[in-house]
Design an enzyme around this catalytic site. Sequence first.
Site, PDB file in Angstrom:
ATOM      1  N   SER A  58      75.428   9.003  -3.354  1.00 53.98           N
ATOM      2  CA  SER A  58      76.788   9.494  -3.479  1.00 53.98           C
ATOM      3  C   SER A  58      77.763   9.500  -4.771  1.00 53.98           C
ATOM      4  CB  SER A  58      77.610   8.914  -2.226  1.00 53.98           C
ATOM      5  OG  SER A  58      78.089   7.728  -2.340  1.00 53.98           O
TER       6      SER A  58
ATOM      7  N   HIS B  11      75.025  11.980   2.898  1.00 54.70           N
ATOM      8  CA  HIS B  11      75.385  13.238   2.133  1.00 54.70           C
ATOM      9  C   HIS B  11      74.613  14.518   2.185  1.00 54.70           C
ATOM     10  CE1 HIS B  11      79.011  10.925   0.541  1.00 54.70           C
ATOM     11  NE2 HIS B  11      78.220   9.787   0.805  1.00 54.70           N
TER      12      HIS B  11
ATOM     13  N   LYS C   3      81.190  12.888   7.699  1.00 58.08           N
ATOM     14  CA  LYS C   3      81.093  13.886   6.576  1.00 58.08           C
ATOM     15  C   LYS C   3      80.976  15.121   7.430  1.00 58.08           C
ATOM     16  CE  LYS C   3      80.091  10.208   3.577  1.00 58.08           C
ATOM     17  NZ  LYS C   3      80.495   8.963   4.340  1.00 58.08           N
TER      18      LYS C   3
END
Lengths: 418, 80
Positions: A204, A232, A263
């Site tokens: 990330s 992610h 997320k």
Amino acid sequence: MSEAALTPEDVRLADAGAGRDLFSKFDALIAERRALLDTGVRDPFSIVMDKVLSPTRAIIQGRETILLGTYNYMGMTFDPDVVAAGKQALDEFGSGTTGSRVLNGTYQGHKACEDALKDFYGTDHAIVFSTGYQANLGMISTLAGKGDYIILDADSHASIYDGCWLGNAEVVRFRHNSVEDLDKRLGRLPKEAGKLVVLEGVYSMLGDIAPLPEMVAVAKKHGAMILCDEAHGMGFFGPNGRGVYEELGCEKDIDFVVGTFSKSVGTVGGFCVSNHPKFEVLRLVCRPYVFTASLPPSVVATAAASIRKLMHAGEKRAHLWENSRRLHQGLRDLGFTLGTETAQSAIIALILPDQETTVGMWQALLEQGLYVNMARPPATPAGMYLLRCSLCAEHSSEQVGQILAMFAAAGRAIGVID
Amino acid sequence: MTTRTETFGKVADLIEPFNKKGIVLAEASTFAGDLEWDSLTVMDFVAAVEDEFDIIITMNMQAEIETVGQLVDAVEKLKA
């Protein structure tokens, strides 16, 4: 900051009779922050969102601001179906469970959420944790016990490192994304020992992805099990949005996939999915699962609704990739130094020379109405100062144009680009 | 020359590229204090030592090693 600055000799006692102030170890950091803020910049780590208008817009200190640092990749936070599911669960099941998953804290909604994950990932098992951090903490510390080995990438997320410290396994690092380094280290370990290789689909800080097929082949050659964190990557990598491992064709070889609801899913919580036949025993032996309260009913309801919608989000995925590639190309064309050659994920990182320039740039962007993340050592690899952008499927093409114009103006004002 | 002396010499050679302050190395020189290494430097250096001697120094072991002498002792033990 060198660790030498933190030796006990540096500690000044407030008065001779008192014991040492336990906060004295933070003095160097406090002084560094004070020096930075004394130059007149705003504190990048104490932003308050006064109002949130949509997945891409908020009011910060009275100014409407484009959000470009939220990891809200698929823009699910204001999806009407997701919000409605949460409201209904709040009405029907109350505000919280006040209990552990293994006692009174498993409601119908927690099972429904785990069922949604099993359908999304096509796996036999799914376990939901209260945060993504706890998912890594729980899985890693429980899977690898005394005498076992954890082999992790040097740039692993803090939750992976902390999962190592919580357990009793031997911990071995390899150089970031180096297949050769992983192979060498695995080859030096005792053949008969249990081994867990921990990888991430997307790293990330710089937004680069892992060479998973090569790493998986090496791990299997040495008889290791593999855990891949797709925090992610979920939502927009692979035909079903499962993550980088799906995109790169490693589905048969990854033993455990860890992920988060904070997320792409757009709420909070963490999970692990797997086909291991003995997986369910984790509910009894995994301390970060057992010894904490379960997620509120409204949270698991919003997560389940969001996960089911993400199964059919092909158009949103395509738009997110279009946004990411356009921003990456646009920032390169302006002359910024970026963390990757091409847009490998929805994270675009600008590499800046030092803290002063980075904070100056960050503030210049905020004053124009753009919020990005600032990252500094020790969170960053190789001591880098970064401004990190994460795109959202709900950013319009017009917004991406505005974002590029703001970067151009700020970069010239601070002197980062010509 | 004993193997320990040889090992000390090799370790000292590996330290040199990271010895920004140019300190004179001794058995009791510390990585955090005397060499002022941060965790990133430690990572690079440990990888270099591991590859030189074809060994693994786990992070658990690294936590116990503070001086050059302790590292040389650890390498000697791991090579055996």
